[in-house]
Design an enzyme around this catalytic site. Structure first.
Site, PDB file in Angstrom:
ATOM      1  N   GLY A   1     -65.784   1.756  20.746  1.00 58.89           N
ATOM      2  CA  GLY A   1     -64.749   0.754  20.508  1.00 58.89           C
ATOM      3  C   GLY A   1     -65.223  -0.628  20.874  1.00 58.89           C
ATOM      4  O   GLY A   1     -65.612  -1.441  20.031  1.00 58.89           O
ATOM      5  N   ARG A   2     -65.238  -0.925  22.184  1.00 58.62           N
ATOM      6  CA  ARG A   2     -65.503  -2.282  22.635  1.00 58.62           C
ATOM      7  C   ARG A   2     -66.900  -2.777  22.270  1.00 58.62           C
ATOM      8  O   ARG A   2     -67.071  -3.932  21.868  1.00 58.62           O
ATOM      9  CB  ARG A   2     -65.236  -2.380  24.135  1.00 58.62           C
ATOM     10  CG  ARG A   2     -63.751  -2.236  24.449  1.00 58.62           C
ATOM     11  CD  ARG A   2     -63.489  -1.906  25.886  1.00 58.62           C
ATOM     12  NE  ARG A   2     -63.933  -0.552  26.233  1.00 58.62           N
ATOM     13  CZ  ARG A   2     -63.837  -0.016  27.440  1.00 58.62           C
ATOM     14  NH1 ARG A   2     -63.324  -0.722  28.432  1.00 58.62           N
ATOM     15  NH2 ARG A   2     -64.243   1.219  27.665  1.00 58.62           N
TER      16      ARG A   2
ATOM     17  N   ARG B   1     -57.006  12.289  15.499  1.00 55.70           N
ATOM     18  CA  ARG B   1     -57.409  11.739  16.807  1.00 55.70           C
ATOM     19  C   ARG B   1     -56.429  12.146  17.895  1.00 55.70           C
ATOM     20  O   ARG B   1     -55.215  11.972  17.746  1.00 55.70           O
ATOM     21  CB  ARG B   1     -57.490  10.215  16.741  1.00 55.70           C
ATOM     22  CG  ARG B   1     -58.155   9.655  17.989  1.00 55.70           C
ATOM     23  CD  ARG B   1     -58.468   8.181  17.863  1.00 55.70           C
ATOM     24  NE  ARG B   1     -59.731   7.913  18.525  1.00 55.70           N
ATOM     25  CZ  ARG B   1     -59.976   6.815  19.254  1.00 55.70           C
ATOM     26  NH1 ARG B   1     -59.063   5.882  19.395  1.00 55.70           N
ATOM     27  NH2 ARG B   1     -61.139   6.645  19.849  1.00 55.70           N
TER      28      ARG B   1
ATOM     29  N   TYR C   1     -48.436   6.880  20.879  1.00 56.64           N
ATOM     30  CA  TYR C   1     -47.660   6.422  19.725  1.00 56.64           C
ATOM     31  C   TYR C   1     -46.846   7.604  19.174  1.00 56.64           C
ATOM     32  O   TYR C   1     -46.793   8.668  19.783  1.00 56.64           O
ATOM     33  CB  TYR C   1     -48.593   5.751  18.707  1.00 56.64           C
ATOM     34  CG  TYR C   1     -49.216   4.486  19.294  1.00 56.64           C
ATOM     35  CD1 TYR C   1     -48.448   3.340  19.462  1.00 56.64           C
ATOM     36  CD2 TYR C   1     -50.525   4.472  19.760  1.00 56.64           C
ATOM     37  CE1 TYR C   1     -48.983   2.191  20.051  1.00 56.64           C
ATOM     38  CE2 TYR C   1     -51.069   3.333  20.340  1.00 56.64           C
ATOM     39  CZ  TYR C   1     -50.290   2.195  20.485  1.00 56.64           C
ATOM     40  OH  TYR C   1     -50.804   1.070  21.079  1.00 56.64           O
TER      41      TYR C   1
HETATM   42  C1  LIG Z   1     -59.065  -3.973  21.213  1.00 55.37           C
HETATM   43  C2  LIG Z   1     -58.852  -2.481  21.120  1.00 55.37           C
HETATM   44  C3  LIG Z   1     -58.016  -1.983  20.157  1.00 55.37           C
HETATM   45  C4  LIG Z   1     -57.843  -0.583  20.009  1.00 55.37           C
HETATM   46  N1  LIG Z   1     -57.078  -0.105  18.982  1.00 55.37           N
HETATM   47  C5  LIG Z   1     -57.016   1.238  18.741  1.00 55.37           C
HETATM   48  C6  LIG Z   1     -56.369   1.746  17.588  1.00 55.37           C
HETATM   49  O1  LIG Z   1     -55.890   1.007  16.711  1.00 55.37           O
HETATM   50  N2  LIG Z   1     -56.310   3.099  17.444  1.00 55.37           N
HETATM   51  C7  LIG Z   1     -56.845   3.961  18.369  1.00 55.37           C
HETATM   52  O2  LIG Z   1     -56.771   5.177  18.186  1.00 55.37           O
HETATM   53  N3  LIG Z   1     -57.487   3.484  19.471  1.00 55.37           N
HETATM   54  C8  LIG Z   1     -57.607   2.165  19.652  1.00 55.37           C
HETATM   55  N4  LIG Z   1     -58.329   1.686  20.727  1.00 55.37           N
HETATM   56  C9  LIG Z   1     -59.074   2.624  21.577  1.00 55.37           C
HETATM   57  C10 LIG Z   1     -60.529   2.756  21.075  1.00 55.37           C
HETATM   58  O3  LIG Z   1     -60.581   3.410  19.816  1.00 55.37           O
HETATM   59  C11 LIG Z   1     -61.399   3.567  22.061  1.00 55.37           C
HETATM   60  O4  LIG Z   1     -60.851   4.851  22.217  1.00 55.37           O
HETATM   61  C12 LIG Z   1     -61.503   2.873  23.408  1.00 55.37           C
HETATM   62  O5  LIG Z   1     -61.829   1.496  23.263  1.00 55.37           O
HETATM   63  C13 LIG Z   1     -62.551   3.528  24.287  1.00 55.37           C
HETATM   64  O6  LIG Z   1     -63.818   3.443  23.691  1.00 55.37           O
HETATM   65  P1  LIG Z   1     -64.924   2.386  24.234  1.00 55.37           P
HETATM   66  O7  LIG Z   1     -65.138   2.715  25.680  1.00 55.37           O
HETATM   67  O8  LIG Z   1     -66.136   2.651  23.380  1.00 55.37           O
HETATM   68  O9  LIG Z   1     -64.364   1.021  24.037  1.00 55.37           O
HETATM   69  C14 LIG Z   1     -58.498   0.305  20.899  1.00 55.37           C
HETATM   70  C15 LIG Z   1     -59.336  -0.229  21.887  1.00 55.37           C
HETATM   71  C16 LIG Z   1     -59.524  -1.596  21.999  1.00 55.37           C
HETATM   72  C17 LIG Z   1     -60.477  -2.119  23.044  1.00 55.37           C
END
Ligand SMILES: Cc1cc2nc3c(=O)[nH]c(=O)nc-3n(C[C@H](O)[C@H](O)[C@H](O)COP(=O)(O)O)c2cc1C
Length: 371
Positions: A319-320, A226, A179
């Site tokens: 995240g997920r 971040r 971004y």
């Molecule tokens: C549905 C979704 C939306 C996300 N939105 C953002 C966001 O708004 N800002 C951001 O920095 N990362 C965003 N991410 C990335 C997550 O913060 C995270 O880095 C990523 O899901 C990996 O972590 P995980 O393996 O625990 O899911 C998003 C991820 C998912 C799955």
């Protein structure tokens, strides 16, 4: 005792455990970009005593929007909804930081209100934006001039002030995932030759100026940043990520942050590339950043424990799995099975796949019998 469930100091805050809610864009805000009642319920469900929630990316200006349904903090009418969310998290003993984002070139003219999306330089790419017509290719973008950069910085200041008015505990600068701020930092997308492009110092300038503004507004110990040093989401790239990101982390080390938040390379945006790849990003930045580090990207309860045990990170963001497990810290603490997440419900929609995931206690036979 497991270190993941031991207290930790994060800036001004004493947290009781180290399982953090990662910022996750879910596109369920009201039509005017104010937080919806559904969002209030989502965050309320995920708050825990002494735990930290980082909100989804929240727009700092109308023209920073890249996805319909993402919330904003760019006008006064957004404040009450965020205050209700902050109050709900605090009522459960939790803490909440707002991620401040500008989607930059990952946007569309239907969302910016007319002007082409902005970027440091024009470097076309194939991305998608969510508009009222559904997922569509992003619009062509334009390179902003130096005067406009001052306007963008002003928008972050205003947004930070509104977030403070709404009673959050702090803010996180979104400088990850391709971004706006990330496109300034990395040389694959920054071809400028003015004060904001060229050397690493100049490419990092916007990120560091914005961080300083946020710390000015919020004071020490209440601002996080971040980074995604190996991110490719948004077709981002850098010719020497180690030099670029260690420079940034070293500069941030003296800025009184609450934390640095780092995404590991085994996850690309929202996809796991290789679950077995060992984390490396937090370790790289730990060498130059002495404050708390939050690691994110592909963690399980076990690998999060190894991560905080190694000392390369102090906390781990999910995240997920936090999306599909409102009581994730409780489940990890007690080694309970996790609900699977439904990808189809990630972006937009109603409560389904958002606020209807059960807590573990709700799945027990007594709960079923009582229902
Ligand atoms: C549905 C979704 C939306 C996300 N939105 C953002 C966001 O708004 N800002 C951001 O920095 N990362 C965003 N991410 C990335 C997550 O913060 C995270 O880095 C990523 O899901 C990996 O972590 P995980 O393996 O625990 O899911 C998003 C991820 C998912 C799955």
């Amino acid at each position: 005792m497991r270190k993941l469930f031991s207290p930790v100091q994060l800036g001004l805050f004493r947290l009781q455990h180290r399982v953090v809610h990662a910022p996750t864009t879910r596109l369920r805000a009201n039509a005017d970009d104010s937080p919806s009642k559904l969002m209030l319920e989502y965050y309320r469900q995920r708050a825990s005593d002494g735990g930290l929630i980082i909100t989804e990316s929240t727009h700092v200006s109308y023209d920073s929007r890249g996805y319909l349904g993402a919330p904003g903090i760019y006008q006064d009418s957004h404040v009450p909804g965020w205050r209700a969310i902050a109050d709900a998290v605090h009522a459960k003993g939790g803490r909440i930081f707002m991620q401040l984002g500008h989607d930059g070139r990952q946007s569309h003219v239907d969302l910016t209100g007319g002007p082409l999306p902005i970027a440091p330089s024009v470097v076309p790419f194939d991305g998608q934006s969510l508009t009222a017509d559904g997922w569509v290719p992003v619009s062509p973008h334009r390179a902003i001039d130096v005067q406009e950069i001052a306007v963008v910085i002003g928008h972050y200041r205003q947004a930070a002030m509104r977030a403070k008015e709404a009673g959050l505990d702090g803010v996180e600068l979104h400088s990850a995932n391709g971004y706006l701020v990330d496109t300034f930092l990395q040389d694959g997308t920054n071809r400028r030759s003015d004060a904001y492009g060229g050397s690493i110092q100049k490419r990092a300038r916007l990120l560091l100026e914005l961080t300083k503004v946020l710390v000015d507004v919020w004071g020490p110990g209440r601002v996080g940043v971040r980074l995604s040093p190996s991110g490719r989401w948004g077709s981002i790239s850098d010719s020497d990520p180690e030099a670029t990101f260690t420079y940034v982390a070293r500069q941030l080390d003296s800025m009184n942050l609450a934390y640095l938040h780092v995404i590991e390379p085994r996850v690309m945006g929202v996809e796991t590339l290789d679950p077995h790849q060992a984390p490396v990003a937090a370790a790289m930045l730990r060498k130059v950043f002495s404050g708390p580090i939050i690691a994110a990207g592909g963690f399980t309860g076990d690998s999060a424990e190894v991560m905080v045990g190694s000392g390369d990170a102090d906390l781990v963001a999910f995240g997920r799995f936090f999306a599909s497990n409102p009581d994730l810290p409780y489940r990890l603490l007690h080694d309970l099975p996790l609900n699977a997440y439904d990808r189809d419900a990630f972006w937009g929609g109603n409560h389904v796949g958002y606020t209807d995931y059960p807590r573990f206690a709700d799945t027990l036979p007594q709960a079923a019998a009582a229902a």
